[in-house]
Design a protein around this motif. Structure first.
Motif, PDB file in Angstrom:
ATOM      1  N   VAL A 110      -4.947  -6.098  -6.785  1.00 63.16           N
ATOM      2  CA  VAL A 110      -5.116  -4.650  -6.901  1.00 63.16           C
ATOM      3  C   VAL A 110      -4.052  -4.058  -7.814  1.00 63.16           C
ATOM      4  O   VAL A 110      -4.339  -3.233  -8.684  1.00 63.16           O
ATOM      5  CB  VAL A 110      -5.073  -3.995  -5.506  1.00 63.16           C
ATOM      6  N   ARG A 111      -2.793  -4.483  -7.639  1.00 63.99           N
ATOM      7  CA  ARG A 111      -1.706  -3.958  -8.479  1.00 63.99           C
ATOM      8  C   ARG A 111      -1.880  -4.390  -9.933  1.00 63.99           C
ATOM      9  O   ARG A 111      -1.622  -3.620 -10.855  1.00 63.99           O
ATOM     10  CB  ARG A 111      -0.355  -4.428  -7.949  1.00 63.99           C
ATOM     11  N   ALA A 112      -2.299  -5.634 -10.125  1.00 59.19           N
ATOM     12  CA  ALA A 112      -2.375  -6.170 -11.485  1.00 59.19           C
ATOM     13  C   ALA A 112      -3.393  -5.427 -12.342  1.00 59.19           C
ATOM     14  O   ALA A 112      -3.242  -5.351 -13.570  1.00 59.19           O
ATOM     15  CB  ALA A 112      -2.725  -7.656 -11.434  1.00 59.19           C
ATOM     16  N   GLY A 116      -4.147   5.291 -11.088  1.00 56.43           N
ATOM     17  CA  GLY A 116      -4.178   4.749  -9.732  1.00 56.43           C
ATOM     18  C   GLY A 116      -5.524   4.180  -9.354  1.00 56.43           C
ATOM     19  O   GLY A 116      -5.735   3.800  -8.196  1.00 56.43           O
ATOM     20  N   TYR A 117      -6.464   4.112 -10.312  1.00 61.83           N
ATOM     21  CA  TYR A 117      -7.773   3.508 -10.069  1.00 61.83           C
ATOM     22  C   TYR A 117      -7.883   2.231 -10.895  1.00 61.83           C
ATOM     23  O   TYR A 117      -6.888   1.693 -11.361  1.00 61.83           O
ATOM     24  CB  TYR A 117      -8.886   4.510 -10.389  1.00 61.83           C
ATOM     25  N   HIS A 118      -9.107   1.744 -11.095  1.00 57.13           N
ATOM     26  CA  HIS A 118      -9.291   0.473 -11.783  1.00 57.13           C
ATOM     27  C   HIS A 118     -10.348   0.615 -12.877  1.00 57.13           C
ATOM     28  O   HIS A 118     -11.433   0.040 -12.789  1.00 57.13           O
ATOM     29  CB  HIS A 118      -9.684  -0.620 -10.783  1.00 57.13           C
ATOM     30  N   GLY A 119     -10.010   1.403 -13.875  1.00 54.35           N
ATOM     31  CA  GLY A 119     -10.939   1.590 -14.977  1.00 54.35           C
ATOM     32  C   GLY A 119     -12.234   2.221 -14.512  1.00 54.35           C
ATOM     33  O   GLY A 119     -12.241   3.305 -13.924  1.00 54.35           O
ATOM     34  N   SER A 120     -13.352   1.530 -14.754  1.00 56.67           N
ATOM     35  CA  SER A 120     -14.659   2.065 -14.384  1.00 56.67           C
ATOM     36  C   SER A 120     -15.066   1.687 -12.961  1.00 56.67           C
ATOM     37  O   SER A 120     -16.220   1.853 -12.583  1.00 56.67           O
ATOM     38  CB  SER A 120     -15.725   1.561 -15.366  1.00 56.67           C
ATOM     39  N   ASP A 146      11.836   1.252  -4.829  1.00 53.62           N
ATOM     40  CA  ASP A 146      10.832   0.289  -4.359  1.00 53.62           C
ATOM     41  C   ASP A 146      10.115   0.821  -3.128  1.00 53.62           C
ATOM     42  O   ASP A 146       8.897   0.679  -2.990  1.00 53.62           O
ATOM     43  CB  ASP A 146      11.489  -1.054  -4.038  1.00 53.62           C
ATOM     44  N   SER A 147      10.887   1.428  -2.223  1.00 57.30           N
ATOM     45  CA  SER A 147      10.288   1.975  -1.006  1.00 57.30           C
ATOM     46  C   SER A 147       9.321   3.113  -1.344  1.00 57.30           C
ATOM     47  O   SER A 147       8.221   3.201  -0.780  1.00 57.30           O
ATOM     48  CB  SER A 147      11.384   2.477  -0.071  1.00 57.30           C
ATOM     49  N   SER A 148       9.733   3.974  -2.288  1.00 57.67           N
ATOM     50  CA  SER A 148       8.852   5.069  -2.709  1.00 57.67           C
ATOM     51  C   SER A 148       7.598   4.536  -3.363  1.00 57.67           C
ATOM     52  O   SER A 148       6.490   5.053  -3.152  1.00 57.67           O
ATOM     53  CB  SER A 148       9.590   5.998  -3.672  1.00 57.67           C
ATOM     54  N   LEU A 149       7.752   3.477  -4.173  1.00 55.43           N
ATOM     55  CA  LEU A 149       6.591   2.878  -4.830  1.00 55.43           C
ATOM     56  C   LEU A 149       5.635   2.291  -3.798  1.00 55.43           C
ATOM     57  O   LEU A 149       4.411   2.452  -3.909  1.00 55.43           O
ATOM     58  CB  LEU A 149       7.045   1.803  -5.811  1.00 55.43           C
ATOM     59  N   ARG A 150       6.193   1.616  -2.783  1.00 53.52           N
ATOM     60  CA  ARG A 150       5.335   1.057  -1.730  1.00 53.52           C
ATOM     61  C   ARG A 150       4.603   2.170  -0.989  1.00 53.52           C
ATOM     62  O   ARG A 150       3.419   2.041  -0.660  1.00 53.52           O
ATOM     63  CB  ARG A 150       6.159   0.215  -0.764  1.00 53.52           C
ATOM     64  N   ASP A 151       5.312   3.267  -0.725  1.00 50.25           N
ATOM     65  CA  ASP A 151       4.659   4.410  -0.053  1.00 50.25           C
ATOM     66  C   ASP A 151       3.531   4.962  -0.916  1.00 50.25           C
ATOM     67  O   ASP A 151       2.441   5.278  -0.413  1.00 50.25           O
ATOM     68  CB  ASP A 151       5.678   5.512   0.241  1.00 50.25           C
ATOM     69  N   TYR A 152       3.794   5.084  -2.228  1.00 45.07           N
ATOM     70  CA  TYR A 152       2.764   5.581  -3.142  1.00 45.07           C
ATOM     71  C   TYR A 152       1.570   4.636  -3.156  1.00 45.07           C
ATOM     72  O   TYR A 152       0.412   5.076  -3.105  1.00 45.07           O
ATOM     73  CB  TYR A 152       3.330   5.724  -4.557  1.00 45.07           C
ATOM     74  N   GLU A 153       1.857   3.336  -3.238  1.00 40.35           N
ATOM     75  CA  GLU A 153       0.762   2.363  -3.271  1.00 40.35           C
ATOM     76  C   GLU A 153      -0.057   2.403  -1.988  1.00 40.35           C
ATOM     77  O   GLU A 153      -1.283   2.268  -2.023  1.00 40.35           O
ATOM     78  CB  GLU A 153       1.320   0.957  -3.515  1.00 40.35           C
TER      79      GLU A 153
END
Length: 497
Positions: free
Chosen positions: A193-195, A201-205, A131-138
């Motif tokens: 943003v996460r959803a 790591g982007y949001h489509g277009s 979880d900590s690594s995921l938060r760092d990545y986010e």
């Protein structure tokens, strides 16, 4: 059997909660009558029961080291009068170790339960680290998306592409972009943003970027040419969010070339001010060219060049901070640039001293903003030595400026109450101070603010959130003196889409 099942169910509830390891060890202490400690990297005690004899670990150092580095799986021994059981968990080097201390050796059932608890604690620790690594990545991904947006705001598409290190988002291949500016509670921004993240790591277009200056803004530039047969999917998602959340509002820009993302953002900001006062809570910008585009080009650039010439001797950072500070509140500039408000104020003082103006005065800020808009973001000015610079007052008396100003102010003169334009003019004369405005026009501060919110909708300009529309109002009032006029009614700048 039922009692054991209930006990294990209670243990699983502790793990899922998740409870601190200390509470899990206390549960184990209660079940098998031992003191326990959870020993992590460097043989540091990460958690222990209240009566655990910490001094006993010194006698176990050699065995603990062998367990931690994988040379030993488990061991049972006596230290003085105490029976000690130690067991390591996981596959990584520096494995965590569960130490139990009791008056007698553990029974087979108690040893199995202790091993079960240790396995769950190791899995819990691994999940926490993940979880900590995921938060760092986010966090890093969010910073990268903001950096890409920042490059787009300056029109530097090449820099934006280089930042993505090869995994270029579709937005950067688009010819045109439309900015959607979503206002929502700060707590919802991360969830949204996460959803809607895709696998890259982007949001489509498009992108969904936290605005660091305003905690309720989510900036969403979306490629306009991504789906030629209809609106981009990301745009439809944002529109649906408005329908399902009464506290949301959405401002939508016109489509612009990708190099003009900053212009699209400015339009979305004005449209958002209209949306907040609209029953649908959504508005699309439909505006005329700005005053900077209507003034005689050569004469206007000559004025701006001469006016801003003193800034040439200042650091570029000072000019960049000033460019932001004439439009946005200084506290927002500080958050945007991750500097203190004191530093922002120091840069502004340097610019004030150089230009001989007081940036706390709304008219001075409007003049500086107009000059900066005329010269563009890449440099302060390029110089036109063959043309004598005119005065700003002369530029504002030209025919296009007068037509623009009268058209801009017409909605105020046609509005009800009929004194709305008086309140707005008095607000500018009071240097945008609502209390002083109220005293001048004999109204309450709440009424003054209500008039200003109405003016935002009529003028299709943001006056109260960032103040980015105030400068147009200042110039229009300067041109016309606030007088009524009889020119034909113009189309509105914004409409509900």
């Amino acid at each position: 059997m039922q009692k054991n099942s209930e006990s294990l169910g209670e243990l699983l509830r502790l793990i899922r909660r998740p409870s601190p390891p200390r509470e899990v060890l206390a549960w184990l202490e209660h079940r098998i009558d031992v003191d326990a400690a959870w020993v992590g990297p460097g043989l540091a005690v990460q958690a222990a029961t209240a009566r655990f004899p910490a001094g006993i670990l010194g006698a176990l150092r050699e065995q603990l080291e062998r367990l931690a580095d994988g040379r030993l799986a488990a061991a049972t021994l006596r230290v003085g009068t105490r029976a000690v059981h130690i067991e390591a968990f996981g596959l990584r080097v520096q494995r965590p170790v569960l130490v139990t201390v009791g008056a007698s050796a553990l029974s087979r059932e108690s040893a199995a339960l202790a091993s079960y608890v240790g396995t769950l604690l190791e899995l819990q620790g691994r999940a926490s680290a993940a979880d900590s690594s995921l938060r760092d990545y986010e966090d890093k991904a969010r910073q990268l998306r903001f950096a890409v947006l920042t490059a787009l705001m300056t029109g530097d598409i090449t820099l934006a592409r280089r930042m993505t290190t090869g995994d270029v988002p579709p937005l950067l291949d688009a010819e045109r972009v439309r900015v959607y500016l979503l206002s929502c509670p700060d707590a919802d921004r991360d969830r949204l943003v996460r959803a809607h993240l895709d696998s890259t790591g982007y949001h489509g277009s498009g992108l969904m970027v936290h605005c660091p200056a305003f905690k309720d803004h989510l900036i969403c530039p979306i490629a306009e040419d991504a789906e030629p047969d209809g609106r981009p999917e990301q745009a439809e998602v944002l529109r649906r969010l408005i329908g399902g959340n009464s506290g949301y509002a959405l401002g939508i820009s016109r489509a612009h070339p990708l190099t003009l993302t900053a212009t699209a953002y400015s339009e979305a900001l004005h449209a958002l001010a209209v949306a907040r006062n609209s029953p649908r809570r959504m508005a699309a910008y439909r505006g005329r060219p700005s005053l900077a585009h209507l003034l005689p080009r050569q004469e206007a650039l000559a004025w701006a060049t001469a006016f801003l010439a003193p800034l040439h001797d200042l650091p570029k950072t000072t000019v960049d901070v000033t460019r932001l500070a004439v439009t946005f509140p200084r506290s927002a500039v500080a958050r945007l640039l991750h500097i203190s408000r004191t530093t922002v104020a120091a840069h502004c003082r340097r610019a004030e001293d150089a230009l001989g103006v007081d940036l706390s005065d709304v008219r001075a800020r409007a003049a500086v903003d107009l000059a900066l808009s005329l010269t563009g973001p890449q440099s302060v000015a390029t110089g036109l030595p063959h043309l004598a610079p005119p005065h700003l007052e002369d530029l504002l008396r030209t025919g296009p400026a007068v037509d623009w100003a009268e058209s801009f102010l017409r909605p105020l003169h046609d509005a009800r109450p009929s004194t709305l334009h008086i309140t707005v003019s008095a607000w500018i004369d009071a240097d945008t101070d609502a209390r002083r405005t109220a005293a001048r026009v004999g109204l309450s501060r709440n009424t003054v603010r209500a008039h200003l919110r109405a003016a935002e909708s009529l003028l299709n300009r943001d006056l109260l959130t960032t103040g980015s529309g105030i400068h147009d109002l200042v110039h229009a009032l300067s041109v016309t003196g606030g007088r009524p006029h009889t020119a034909p009614r113009a189309d509105a700048f914004c409409r509900s889409p």
